[in-house]
Design a protein around this motif. Sequence first.
Motif, PDB file in Angstrom:
ATOM      1  N   ARG A 225       0.846  -1.199   0.000  1.00 36.96           N
ATOM      2  CA  ARG A 225       0.000   0.000   0.000  1.00 36.96           C
ATOM      3  C   ARG A 225       0.879   1.246   0.000  1.00 36.96           C
ATOM      4  N   LEU A 226       0.636   2.123  -0.958  1.00 36.40           N
ATOM      5  CA  LEU A 226       1.320   3.404  -1.071  1.00 36.40           C
ATOM      6  C   LEU A 226       0.431   4.494  -0.471  1.00 36.40           C
ATOM      7  N   VAL A 281      -0.055  -4.242 -10.977  1.00 37.84           N
ATOM      8  CA  VAL A 281      -1.417  -3.719 -11.078  1.00 37.84           C
ATOM      9  C   VAL A 281      -1.720  -2.886  -9.847  1.00 37.84           C
ATOM     10  N   CYS A 282      -2.199  -1.669 -10.079  1.00 32.96           N
ATOM     11  CA  CYS A 282      -2.701  -0.830  -8.994  1.00 32.96           C
ATOM     12  C   CYS A 282      -4.201  -1.067  -8.922  1.00 32.96           C
ATOM     13  N   ALA A 296      -5.337  16.093  -0.788  1.00 38.37           N
ATOM     14  CA  ALA A 296      -4.137  16.127   0.053  1.00 38.37           C
ATOM     15  C   ALA A 296      -3.743  14.758   0.583  1.00 38.37           C
ATOM     16  N   THR A 297      -4.560  13.745   0.351  1.00 38.90           N
ATOM     17  CA  THR A 297      -4.220  12.393   0.789  1.00 38.90           C
ATOM     18  C   THR A 297      -4.533  11.416  -0.327  1.00 38.90           C
ATOM     19  N   LEU A 298      -3.767  10.350  -0.365  1.00 41.57           N
ATOM     20  CA  LEU A 298      -3.995   9.296  -1.357  1.00 41.57           C
ATOM     21  C   LEU A 298      -3.470   7.981  -0.809  1.00 41.57           C
ATOM     22  N   ALA A 299      -4.261   6.924  -1.016  1.00 39.45           N
ATOM     23  CA  ALA A 299      -3.828   5.568  -0.687  1.00 39.45           C
ATOM     24  C   ALA A 299      -4.078   4.695  -1.912  1.00 39.45           C
ATOM     25  N   ALA A 300      -3.077   3.953  -2.310  1.00 36.97           N
ATOM     26  CA  ALA A 300      -3.185   3.074  -3.477  1.00 36.97           C
ATOM     27  C   ALA A 300      -2.594   1.726  -3.131  1.00 36.97           C
ATOM     28  N   GLU A 301      -3.262   0.659  -3.600  1.00 34.77           N
ATOM     29  CA  GLU A 301      -2.821  -0.694  -3.299  1.00 34.77           C
ATOM     30  C   GLU A 301      -2.339  -1.384  -4.576  1.00 34.77           C
ATOM     31  N   PHE A 302      -1.137  -1.948  -4.498  1.00 37.44           N
ATOM     32  CA  PHE A 302      -0.489  -2.576  -5.642  1.00 37.44           C
ATOM     33  C   PHE A 302      -0.352  -4.079  -5.430  1.00 37.44           C
TER      34      PHE A 302
END
Length: 452
Positions: A225-226, A281-282, A296-302
Motif C-alpha cells: 500500500r502506497l 497492477v494498482c 491532500a491524501t492518497l492511498a493506493a494498493e499494488f
Amino acid sequence: MDFDMRAFAADLCGFASTAGEEAAAADFVENRLADLGFETYAWDADADRLADHPSFPDDLTAADVAGRRSVAGVLALGGADGSGGTSTPTIVLNGHIDVVPAEPAEWSSDPFEPVWSETEDEREGGRTGTETLTARGAADMKSGVAACVGAALDVRERVERGAADLPEAGLRVVVEAVAGEEDGGYGAATAALSNPYPFERDAAIVAEPTELRPIVACEGSLMARLELTGRSAHAATPWRGEDVLPRFEAIRGAFMDLETERGESVTHPLYGEFPVPWPVVCGTVTAGSWASTVPATLAAEFRIGVAPGETVDEVEAAFRARLDEVVADDPWLREHPPTFERFSVQFEPAEIAVDEPIVEAARAGLVEAGVPDAEPTGATYGADSRHYVAAGIPTVLLGPGSITEAHYPDETIAWEEVKEGREAIANAIVRFAADYADRRESGSASPAPSSK
C-alpha cells in the motif's frame, strides 16, 4: 455408495463459501467423503502458526481464522494402512472450497444457484455444444475438487478389480478440501506446517483450473500500500495546495516502467508466452475528500508479480528503490516522504523441476486420457502449491477449467473437461504409484521430509 460427480459439484457450488464462511461447505465434503468410504480428517487454521509464516500478517488472532475449516479423506489401497510406513507412496489431491465474492447484478443468474446449460457460442474456457456448469466456484475450483474425489474413487475401483499396478506396500490417496486459498492459503499452510495425518506425503496435485496443462511454476506477488500526503486548498486557488495526484501518477509511471524493464531482464523458460510475465497492477486508489478541494491524501494498493527464483523481499527492495528515485526528484516528496508498506497476504513463488516424478506422472496421465498438450508450463498467479513445495512435497497444478473464468461473472466450466481431468488425475496417481517401487530400488526415491 455411488459417486455422482455432477451432483457433488453442483451441491458444493451452492455454498456461498467466501472468506471465513467455509465451514458449512467443509462439513458437506467431509460427510460425503465418509459416505464414500474415506477415512476423514479435519483441521482449523492455526493463527499462532500462521502468524509466524512470511505469507501472513503477524497479528493474526483466533477471531481472524474462525470458520476457516479444512477437511480431507484418505483411501488406503492395495495393502496400505495408516501406520505411517515410508514404503507406502502417498499422493495428495488438493482443492480449495473458498470462493471470491460475487456481484449478483453482474450475473445472469444467482451466483450460488448452479445452472447447467449447453454452450451456444465459443467462449474462452468453454466448448461449443457441450454441457457447462455456471456458478461461483464452478471453475475456481469446486469442479476440480469433484474431479479429485472421482479420481481417487476410480483408482480404488482399479485396485479392487486388479487393474492397477501398485507397490507391494500399497498406496494412499488423500483428497483435501481446504479453506482460505484465495487470501493466502489458510488451510493448506496449516496442513503444510502441521501435518494433520499419521503418515508423510510424497507428492501432491492441486486441481486449479489449468486447462488440463501441468503447471510446475507459480508466480508470487507482493501486496503493498502506497500512501501520499499533500496539502489541501480551495479548488479556486489550487496553487496554494500540493496536489497528490500528479505525484501518484509519477510513481505509478515509474512502477510501470520497472514492470517493463523486469519483463526484459528477469527471464524464465516457462514464461515466454506471457506478454507481461511479472505484472504490476494498482487495484485500488482512494484520494481527496471533496470535489472542490485540492486532494491532500492518497492511498493506493499494488499487486506486484514475483518471478520464480526471486523472493518477495528482493522485489519489494527493487520497487522501494524506484520509489526513492521519484521522491528524490520532487522537493515536496523529499519533505513529505510517502509510505510503501506490505498489507494483507504475500505470495512467495514456487517451482519444481519438470522431471519430478509427479510431473512425469501427470504428463503420462494426460496423454493416456487423450489430452493433446501435456507440456509443463508456468502461471502468473499464485496457488496453495507453494505451501507444500516449501514443506518439501513436490506439487504440480493440474485441473479442469480456465483461469480466465476465475473471479469472473457467470463463471463457467465445460463438464466434459471435468471428466477428462478426473481421468487424467486418476491415471497420474496410478503411474506415480507404479513407478514408486522402481524409484526406491534405484535410490531415486526417498521418504518424504517431515513437516510436523
